[in-house]
Design an enzyme around this catalytic site. Structure first.
Site, PDB file in Angstrom:
ATOM      1  N   SER A   1     -17.206  10.531 -37.912  1.00  0.00           N
ATOM      2  CA  SER A   1     -17.914   9.749 -38.925  1.00  0.00           C
ATOM      3  C   SER A   1     -16.948   9.030 -39.868  1.00  0.00           C
ATOM      4  O   SER A   1     -17.394   8.241 -40.699  1.00  0.00           O
ATOM      5  CB  SER A   1     -18.892  10.628 -39.699  1.00  0.00           C
ATOM      6  OG  SER A   1     -18.371  11.889 -39.937  1.00  0.00           O
TER       7      SER A   1
ATOM      8  N   ASN B   1     -20.778   5.251 -44.071  1.00  0.00           N
ATOM      9  CA  ASN B   1     -20.079   6.250 -44.882  1.00  0.00           C
ATOM     10  C   ASN B   1     -19.050   5.621 -45.812  1.00  0.00           C
ATOM     11  O   ASN B   1     -18.735   6.173 -46.859  1.00  0.00           O
ATOM     12  CB  ASN B   1     -19.424   7.299 -43.972  1.00  0.00           C
ATOM     13  CG  ASN B   1     -20.439   8.323 -43.497  1.00  0.00           C
ATOM     14  OD1 ASN B   1     -21.544   8.394 -44.033  1.00  0.00           O
ATOM     15  ND2 ASN B   1     -20.081   9.101 -42.498  1.00  0.00           N
TER      16      ASN B   1
ATOM     17  N   HIS C   1     -21.497   6.887 -33.430  1.00  0.00           N
ATOM     18  CA  HIS C   1     -21.678   7.709 -34.627  1.00  0.00           C
ATOM     19  C   HIS C   1     -23.166   7.969 -34.870  1.00  0.00           C
ATOM     20  O   HIS C   1     -23.888   7.092 -35.352  1.00  0.00           O
ATOM     21  CB  HIS C   1     -21.024   7.009 -35.837  1.00  0.00           C
ATOM     22  CG  HIS C   1     -21.188   7.784 -37.108  1.00  0.00           C
ATOM     23  ND1 HIS C   1     -21.283   7.192 -38.343  1.00  0.00           N
ATOM     24  CD2 HIS C   1     -21.281   9.124 -37.325  1.00  0.00           C
ATOM     25  CE1 HIS C   1     -21.440   8.130 -39.259  1.00  0.00           C
ATOM     26  NE2 HIS C   1     -21.438   9.299 -38.666  1.00  0.00           N
TER      27      HIS C   1
ATOM     28  N   GLU D   1     -24.387   4.131 -35.200  1.00  0.00           N
ATOM     29  CA  GLU D   1     -23.344   3.126 -35.411  1.00  0.00           C
ATOM     30  C   GLU D   1     -22.484   3.079 -34.144  1.00  0.00           C
ATOM     31  O   GLU D   1     -21.985   4.119 -33.690  1.00  0.00           O
ATOM     32  CB  GLU D   1     -22.455   3.498 -36.607  1.00  0.00           C
ATOM     33  CG  GLU D   1     -23.042   3.126 -37.945  1.00  0.00           C
ATOM     34  CD  GLU D   1     -22.102   3.466 -39.105  1.00  0.00           C
ATOM     35  OE1 GLU D   1     -22.074   2.717 -40.085  1.00  0.00           O
ATOM     36  OE2 GLU D   1     -21.387   4.492 -39.042  1.00  0.00           O
TER      37      GLU D   1
END
Ligand code: TC6
Length: 698
Positions: free
Chosen positions: A406, A477, A427, A439
Site C-alpha cells: 500500500s 494513501n 492495491h 488501485e
C-alpha cells in the site's frame, strides 16, 4: 419519425421500437420519436400502441448527459402525460432495466408486461434528483405509498416477480419483448380491455410523512434527494388533484436539479465509468488468467483470495506453515459464510468453492502453473524483495507478478526479478472481498498487456479499478497521509480528535479520521511514522507523539479495545477515551503550544483544502491520470461522501481561487505543510477548474 424510434404497423397495433444504444436513454431524439409515433398511430386509426426497446434494454432512464443543459422539447413529464392521455390502448413491454424515466414511461402506459429477467426501479435519488416525470405520483397509486417510498428513497432495482406482486407490472412472460408485447396488446384488444390511466386512479392513503422524512434524512447522512422525494410522494396523497401533485413534483425536482449534490452525484456516475477507459490500453489484449496464487493468508490475503474465488477463479494460497495455511482457510470460510448469508452465493457454490477451488500450499513450487500471483505479505521491502525473487525463480514465463503493497516502491520490488515488465501493483482495500476499490499501480517497466490484465481481473472481481503511478502511498494513501497530518496539526493546535471526527461525519464522511485509525489499527500508522522518521523527516515538518504513546501502551484501536475511543465487546462504535486528551495536552506542553479553539467549519475547510492540495500534486505529477481518478479513489476507498462528488469536484464547486487563497494564508503559519500545488496555481492563473482537465483527457 426519428431514427431513435422505429415505427411499424401490425394489424391494429402500432409498434414503437426505441433504438438508442447502449441503454435506450430517453434523449431528445427518443422523446420526439415517441411523440411522433403516438400521433401517427392516432392519425392512422390504430387501436393500440406497443412501446419496447431494441437491444439490451427498455429505457434505462432519462439521458443523464442532458442534465444541466438547456431543456429541449418535448420534455419527459409532458410526454408521459401525452402517452397516458392517448385514446389508444398503450402497452409497454419491458426487458433489461426499466429505470427512472424509463419506468415513468412504462407507468404512463395503460398496461405493462415484462420478461422474467427484467428489473424496474426509480434510482433518481442516487443522482441527486427525484423521479420528475410523474414517478412520485404514479408509483404510489399502483403500488401503495409504503412500497413506493421504499423504491423511490433507496433507488433499488426490483425484479420482475416482485414488481408483479407490487402491481407495478401486470404480467410476466418469457420471450422476446416485441413478441410478448404484441401478443399481450392483441389479447387486451380482443378482451375489450379499457384504457387504464394511472393518473386517473384515486390518490393513495397517506402515512406519517414527517416521520419518514426525518428517518430518511438521517439515513442519508446529509444527502437531500431521498428526503425531498418523500415530500413529493406526500403530494401524491395530499394534493387536491393529480395535476397539482405533478406540479409539486416538478417544483421539488427543479430544486434538486440546481443543487451541488446533483452535480456531485452525476460527476461520480460518469467518473466511475471513465476510470477504466485508458487510451494507452486501446486494442491491448489482457493475458489470460485461469488460476491465481495469493501469498499470505492474513486479513488482506484471505480477503483477496475470497474475492478471486467469488469471481470464479481457482486460488492457490501460499503460507509459511500448514498451521498458518489452515488459519487462512478459516478466514476465507468466514468470508464465504458472509457471502452465503447475504445471498451472494448458494450453499452449493459455497461448498464447491471450499472443496474444489481453494488449494493450500507451503512451498513456492506450487505456484509454477498460476497465471497471476498476488503477494500480500508483511509490509517490509526486504521481505517483499525475497518473495519476488522466489516468484521469479518458480513462476512460468508470462505470469503476472503483483504486489498488494500500500506504500512501497513497486519499481524497487520489480527490480528484485529478472522480469520487471511483468510486475505490477494491485492495491486492494481491506476487507478486500467487500471494498470495491482497486488501485492498479503501473511501474516504470510494466508493459501495457500486464496493465490490461490488472484491469480485466478487477472487472472480473467487480472492482472499480483506477490506474495509479508509483509514489509513496500511490493515489489514496498519499493523499490520506496529508489530510491525516492536517488533522494531527489541528489537534496539536487545540481541536480534539472527537470534535474533528464529529465535524467530518457531519460533513458526510462515513467515519472521522481518528475513528478510521482505530478501525485500521493504530500500529499501522505507527509503523509508517517510524519508517518516515528513520528515513529522516524534514526539519520543518511538525511531528506529534501522542498517538505513539497510545501504541507504546499497547492500545491499537478496536482490535485491543482501546485507542482514540474505548470499545466495549459486542457494542458497535466506541466512546471517547479521556486518556487521549491528557496525552495530547502533554504533547502540546512539550512543544510550547497554547491551544486555541476551532470551529467545525474551520476544521472541515482545512482538512478538505489539505486533501485538495495534495490531490492536485498527485494529478500534476501524473500519479493519477485525471482529477476524476482521484475522486473515484476517495469515494470508493476512503468513505468520501458520494453526494459531494469527490475532493476535486468539491474543490471546483467551492471555487479554486478561494482554496488557493486559504493555502497561501495558512502558509504564513506553516510554510512547509501549506505549499500550494503547482497545478492548482496554474489552474487559478488560467481561470480553469479540475473538470476542464477531465474534459481535456476525454
Ligand atoms: C431519470 O431518468 C430522470 C427522469 C426525470 C426527468 C424529468 N443516460 O453502466 P454501464 C451510459 S435519471 C446516459 O456501463 P451496465 C453509461 O454512461 C436516470 N447515458 O452499463 C455508459 O456509457 P459509456 C435514471 C447512460 O450494463 C453506457 O451507457 N436511470 C445512462 O453496467 C453503459 O452503461 C439511471 O439512473 C443514462 N441514463 O449498466 C440508470 N445510463 O459506455 C443509470 C447508462 O460511454 N444507468 N448510460 O461509458 C445504470 O444504472 C446502468 O448504466 C445500467 C446498465 C444498469 C442501465
Amino acid at each position: 419519425m426519428s431514427e431513435a424510434v422505429e415505427y411499424e404497423r401490425i394489424g391494429d397495433i402500432a409498434v414503437l421500437a426505441a433504438n438508442n444504444p447502449p441503454v435506450n436513454a430517453l434523449g431528445v431524439d427518443v422523446r420526439r420519436g415517441l411523440l411522433a409515433g403516438i400521433e401517427r398511430a392516432e392519425a392512422e386509426g390504430a387501436k393500440a400502441v406497443l412501446i419496447y426497446g431494441k437491444g439490451r434494454t427498455y429505457f434505462a432512464g432519462a439521458d443523464i448527459r442532458e442534465f444541466g443543459k438547456p431543456p429541449q422539447e418535448p420534455w419527459l413529464p409532458g410526454l408521459c402525460d401525452r402517452i397516458e392521455a392517448s385514446p389508444l390502448l398503450l402497452v409497454s413491454a419491458l426487458h433489461g432495466t426499466a429505470l427512472g424515466g424509463g419506468l415513468e414511461v412504462a407507468l404512463s402506459s395503460h398496461y405493462r408486461i415484462a420478461v422474467p429477467s427484467a428489473k424496474v426501479g426509480l434510482p433518481e435519488v442516487n443522482l441527486g434528483i427525484l423521479p420528475g416525470a410523474g414517478g412520485t405520483q404514479r408509483l404510489p397509486r399502483v403500488a401503495g405509498v409504503e412500497a413506493a417510498l421504499d423504491m423511490i428513497t433507496t433507488g433499488r432495482h426490483v425484479r420482475a416477480d416482485e414488481a408483479l406482486k407490487l402491481g407495478v407490472i401486470d404480467k410476466v412472460q418469457d420471450g422476446d419483448p416485441r413478441e410478448i408485447g404484441l401478443a399481450y396488446a392483441q389479447e387486451l384488444l380482443d378482451a375489450g380491455a379499457p384504457r387504464r390511466a394511472v393518473g386517473e386512479m384515486p390518490a393513495p392513503d397517506p402515512v406519517d410523512f414527517d416521520a419518514v422524512y426525518e428517518a430518511v434524512l438521517k439515513k442519508g447522512r446529509g444527502q437531500l434527494s431521498p428526503a425531498v422525494a418523500v415530500r413529493a410522494v406526500q403530494a401524491a396523497c395530499e394534493a387536491p388533484s393529480f395535476a397539482e401533485g405533478m406540479a409539486r413534483e416538478r417544483e421539488l425536482f427543479m430544486q434538486l436539479m440546481e443543487s451541488d449534490q446533483r452535480k456531485g452525484l452525476i460527476h461520480a456516475f460518469f467518473a466511475e465509468r471513465a476510470v477504466g477507459k485508458l487510451p494507452e490500453l486501446k486494442g491491448v489484449e489482457p493475458r489470460l488468467v485461469h488460476q491465481i496464487g495469493v501469498i499470505g493468508g492474513g486479513t488482506m490475503g484471505a480477503g483477496i483470495a475470497t474475492s478471486a474465488l467469488l469471481a470464479g477463479l481457482p486460488v492457490t494460497l501460499l503460507e509459511m506453515t500448514q498451521e498458518a495455511a489452515h488459519a487462512a482457510k478459516d478466514r476465507i470460510a468466514g468470508n464465504l459464510a458472509g457471502a452465503l448469508k447475504r445471498g451472494k452465493i448458494s450453499q452449493q457454490q459455497h461448498d464447491a468453492i471450499l472443496s474444489d477451488q481453494l488449494q493450500l500450499a507451503t512451498g513456492y513450487d506450487s505456484l509454477s502453473a498460476v497465471d497471476l500471483v498476488i503477494e500480500a505479505v508483511f509490509e517490509d521491502m526486504d521481505v517483499k524483495k525475497q518473495v519476488f525473487a522466489q516468484l521469479d525463480a518458480v513462476c512460468k514465463p508470462g505470469a503476472v507478478l503483483a504486489t498488494n503493497t500500500s506504500y512501497l516502491d513497486v519499481n524497487e520490488i520489480a527490480a528484485a526479478t529478472t522480469r520487471p515488465q511483468d510486475v505490477i501493483g494491485l492495491h486492494f482495500f481491506s476487507p478486500a472481498h467487500v471494498m470495491k476499490l482497486l488501485e492498479i499501480v503501473v511501474a516504470d517497466k510494466t508493459v501495457p498487456e500486464v496493465v490490461a490484465t490488472g484491469f480485466a481481473l478487477g472487472h472480473q472481481m467487480k472492482k472499480v479499478s483506477v490506474r495509479a503511478g508509483v509514489c509513496d502511498g500511490f493515489i489514496g494513501n498519499r493523499i490520506l497521509s496529508t489530510y491525516r497530518t492536517c488533522a494531527d496539526h489541528m489537534v496539536l493546535d487545540g481541536a480534539s480528535p472527537f470534535q474533528i471526527d464529529k465535524a467530518l461525519t457531519d460533513f458526510g464522511f462515513a467515519m472521522g479520521p481518528f475513528a478510521v485509525s482505530d478501525l485500521a489499527g493504530l500500529d499501522i500508522g505507527w509503523a509508517v511514522r517510524k519508517r518516515k522518521r528513520a528515513e529522516g523527516l524534514d526539519p520543518r515538518a511538525r511531528d506529534s507523539s501522542y498517538a505513539d504513546k497510545l501504541c507504546e501502551a499497547g492500545h491499537f484501536g478496536q482490535k485491543t479495545g482501546q485507542g482514540f475511543y474505548a470499545y466495549e465487546k459486542g457494542k458497535r462504535g466506541g466512546t471517547p477515551n479521556p486518556e487521549v486528551l491528557d496525552l495530547i495536552a502533554a504533547d502540546r506542553a512539550a512543544q510550547g503550544i497554547t491551544p486555541r479553539t476551532f470551529t467545525d467549519d474551520e476544521i472541515v475547510r482545512r482538512y478538505m483544502v489539505s486533501m485538495v492540495n495534495e490531490a492536485a500534486k498527485v494529478v500534476g505529477e501524473g500519479i493519477a491520470r485525471r482529477p476524476l481518478d482521484v475522486d473515484v479513489v476517495l469515494l470508493y476507498g476512503y468513505g468520501f461522501p458520494r453526494y459531494r462528488g469527490g475532493p476535486l469536484k468539491w474543490a471546483d464547486l467551492q471555487g479554486l481561487p478561494g482554496i488557493l487563497d486559504d493555502i497561501r494564508a495558512w502558509s504564513a503559519e506553516d510554510d512547509y505543510f501549506w505549499q500550494p500545488a503547482p497545478l492548482l496555481e496554474k489552474l487559478v492563473a488560467e481561470g480553469r477548474c479540475f473538470d476542464d482537465l477531465n474534459k481535456d483527457a476525454q
